[in-house]
Design an enzyme around this catalytic site. Sequence first.
Site, PDB file in Angstrom:
ATOM      1  N   ASN A 212       5.744 -13.004  13.409  1.00  0.00           N
ATOM      2  CA  ASN A 212       5.963 -11.618  14.183  1.00  0.00           C
ATOM      3  C   ASN A 212       4.769 -11.676  14.908  1.00  0.00           C
ATOM      4  O   ASN A 212       4.286 -12.678  15.265  1.00  0.00           O
ATOM      5  CB  ASN A 212       5.442 -10.970  12.753  1.00  0.00           C
ATOM      6  CG  ASN A 212       4.208 -11.125  12.189  1.00  0.00           C
ATOM      7  OD1 ASN A 212       3.149 -11.017  12.833  1.00  0.00           O
ATOM      8  ND2 ASN A 212       4.159 -11.451  10.795  1.00  0.00           N
ATOM      9  N   ASP A 281       7.193 -11.304   4.509  1.00  0.00           N
ATOM     10  CA  ASP A 281       7.371 -11.016   2.965  1.00  0.00           C
ATOM     11  C   ASP A 281       8.475 -12.141   2.663  1.00  0.00           C
ATOM     12  O   ASP A 281       8.531 -12.315   1.300  1.00  0.00           O
ATOM     13  CB  ASP A 281       8.358  -9.628   2.902  1.00  0.00           C
ATOM     14  CG  ASP A 281       7.176  -8.585   3.042  1.00  0.00           C
ATOM     15  OD1 ASP A 281       6.205  -8.593   2.239  1.00  0.00           O
ATOM     16  OD2 ASP A 281       7.674  -7.701   3.957  1.00  0.00           O
ATOM     17  N   LYS A 291      14.204 -31.702  13.028  1.00  0.00           N
ATOM     18  CA  LYS A 291      14.873 -30.577  13.641  1.00  0.00           C
ATOM     19  C   LYS A 291      16.242 -30.222  13.278  1.00  0.00           C
ATOM     20  O   LYS A 291      17.179 -31.355  13.648  1.00  0.00           O
ATOM     21  CB  LYS A 291      14.564 -30.853  15.253  1.00  0.00           C
ATOM     22  CG  LYS A 291      15.013 -29.486  16.272  1.00  0.00           C
ATOM     23  CD  LYS A 291      14.799 -29.942  17.556  1.00  0.00           C
ATOM     24  CE  LYS A 291      15.570 -28.993  18.223  1.00  0.00           C
ATOM     25  NZ  LYS A 291      15.513 -29.264  19.855  1.00  0.00           N
ATOM     26  N   PHE A 326      -3.140  -2.183   5.222  1.00  0.00           N
ATOM     27  CA  PHE A 326      -2.508  -1.364   6.516  1.00  0.00           C
ATOM     28  C   PHE A 326      -1.061  -1.357   6.349  1.00  0.00           C
ATOM     29  O   PHE A 326      -0.461  -2.472   5.368  1.00  0.00           O
ATOM     30  CB  PHE A 326      -2.773  -2.480   7.725  1.00  0.00           C
ATOM     31  CG  PHE A 326      -4.216  -2.414   8.544  1.00  0.00           C
ATOM     32  CD1 PHE A 326      -5.280  -2.683   7.822  1.00  0.00           C
ATOM     33  CD2 PHE A 326      -4.089  -1.627   9.788  1.00  0.00           C
ATOM     34  CE1 PHE A 326      -6.597  -2.607   8.434  1.00  0.00           C
ATOM     35  CE2 PHE A 326      -5.511  -1.700  10.210  1.00  0.00           C
ATOM     36  CZ  PHE A 326      -6.722  -1.988   9.618  1.00  0.00           C
ATOM     37  N   LYS A 340       2.727   2.726  -0.336  1.00  0.00           N
ATOM     38  CA  LYS A 340       1.874   1.245  -0.556  1.00  0.00           C
ATOM     39  C   LYS A 340       0.609   1.495  -0.904  1.00  0.00           C
ATOM     40  O   LYS A 340       0.098   0.788  -1.840  1.00  0.00           O
ATOM     41  CB  LYS A 340       1.849   0.567   0.788  1.00  0.00           C
ATOM     42  CG  LYS A 340       3.316   0.180   1.303  1.00  0.00           C
ATOM     43  CD  LYS A 340       3.289  -0.426   2.680  1.00  0.00           C
ATOM     44  CE  LYS A 340       4.745  -0.788   3.170  1.00  0.00           C
ATOM     45  NZ  LYS A 340       5.076  -1.082   4.597  1.00  0.00           N
ATOM     46  N   LYS A 344      -0.013  -0.468  -4.485  1.00  0.00           N
ATOM     47  CA  LYS A 344      -1.101  -1.646  -4.467  1.00  0.00           C
ATOM     48  C   LYS A 344      -2.482  -1.422  -5.027  1.00  0.00           C
ATOM     49  O   LYS A 344      -3.193  -2.095  -4.713  1.00  0.00           O
ATOM     50  CB  LYS A 344      -0.976  -2.159  -2.990  1.00  0.00           C
ATOM     51  CG  LYS A 344       0.516  -2.471  -2.422  1.00  0.00           C
ATOM     52  CD  LYS A 344       0.409  -3.543  -1.366  1.00  0.00           C
ATOM     53  CE  LYS A 344       1.951  -3.538  -0.675  1.00  0.00           C
ATOM     54  NZ  LYS A 344       1.957  -4.582   0.268  1.00  0.00           N
TER      55      LYS A 344
END
Length: 402
Positions: A212, A281, A291, A326, A340, A344
């Site tokens: 990401n 996730d 490869k 976050f 969240k 959590k």
Amino acid sequence: MRRHISNKEVVLAVTGSIAAYKACEIASRLIELNAKVTPVLTRSACELVQPATFEAITGRRAITNLFGAFASAEIEHIAVATRAHLFLVAPATANILAKAANGIADDWLSTALLATRAPILFAPAMNSNMFAHPATQANIETLLGRGCHFIEPESGRLACGTVGQGRMADPMSIIEAALPLISGDSSLAGKKVLITSGGTREPLDPVRYIGNRSSGKMGRALAIEALARGAQVTVVTGPSDVALPYGAETIRVETAMQMAAETLPRAQDANIVICAAAVADYRPEQTYEHKRKRAGQSLTLALVENPDILAQIGAAKRTGQILVGFAAETEELVANACVKLKKKNLDLIVANQVGVPESGFGVDTLNAAILDRDGQTTELPLIAKDELAQRLFDRMALLMAQ
Ligand code: PMT
């Protein structure tokens, strides 16, 4: 960072190393951060850099001589030494380390180093053999034993042509090391702060991964703020080009599984845990040893779920432990973050808008809201990540005081 340095008196002492020119940048950055900087140049430093340069940068007379101009009735080295919040000796030569370790007071700087009760931070710079010499190392040990602080020189090619340890740390790292000493804020002294930062990478084969856009800038801002408040800081970070501050223990990982393995045990005795990392996730069910070649047809990847690190820490949260998450959201910012926060078992969550310019991944600013466990939501305007870090620690201080 600015808040902790603003209006603080810093004595920037420059001694006779080739790295003296880098002290100009240190002075300039301290001034940018609103510090009051008194430049001091030893006689050898004056052979390498001009006092006038430091005077132009700091707006103050550069001190070069114990018996120089007496502008007022005060005994200058005592007065400056007394009002200083920090003595920063950068670069620090073998000579000044030897003098300071042995209490020699034969010029302005060595005399003031005896007179001050402010913290002293040395940034050594010298030839690698001089640095490694038992005499220099013994002097460093002596000074460390007396409570002085050091930022280690880096390894690399030195001005003398040799390669080894002796190059002065870079100016920004020196300022980051100075920050907790200047701030005088010890509100988190003795507290352990654990931060996850950056993005994870989930390998498909030796050359490709699922990743990401997290840069690690948010994690870095949090680490700097925690250090400035006197905390003992550990950062578990995914791959990132952003330098983490000097003084933070840094643990580098690549995958979510590795991040979980390094973070979960450390969370047990942390007073504050902040999960700012963008953790994948899912990971590929299979990682190929070689490869993968194209095969002229579409390819379907099977993904398996990664552990939710923050949720696991939340499930095991101790009384008094503060847990901050976050939430990077593209829509329904506050509503999604609120889910969240509860799921959590968090004390605070930062909901931040991603997918828009100037906010979220890779940039220095965020469009964010802070939600707390009592149901309060504070919407923030576009805010710098370092300012958000300050606000977050202010909120944590309130929660810890409850
Ligand atoms: O690094 P920068 O470029 O500065 O960007 C900062 C940031 C945008 C990455 C950061 O501020 C941020 O928003 N991080 C969380 C991004 C995210 O992945 O959010 P999430 O909604 O997927 O996860 C919610 C929370 O659970 C986060 O605290 C995350 O660290 C944690 N989590 C998520 C998944 C997982 N497997 N383990 C976790 O611990």
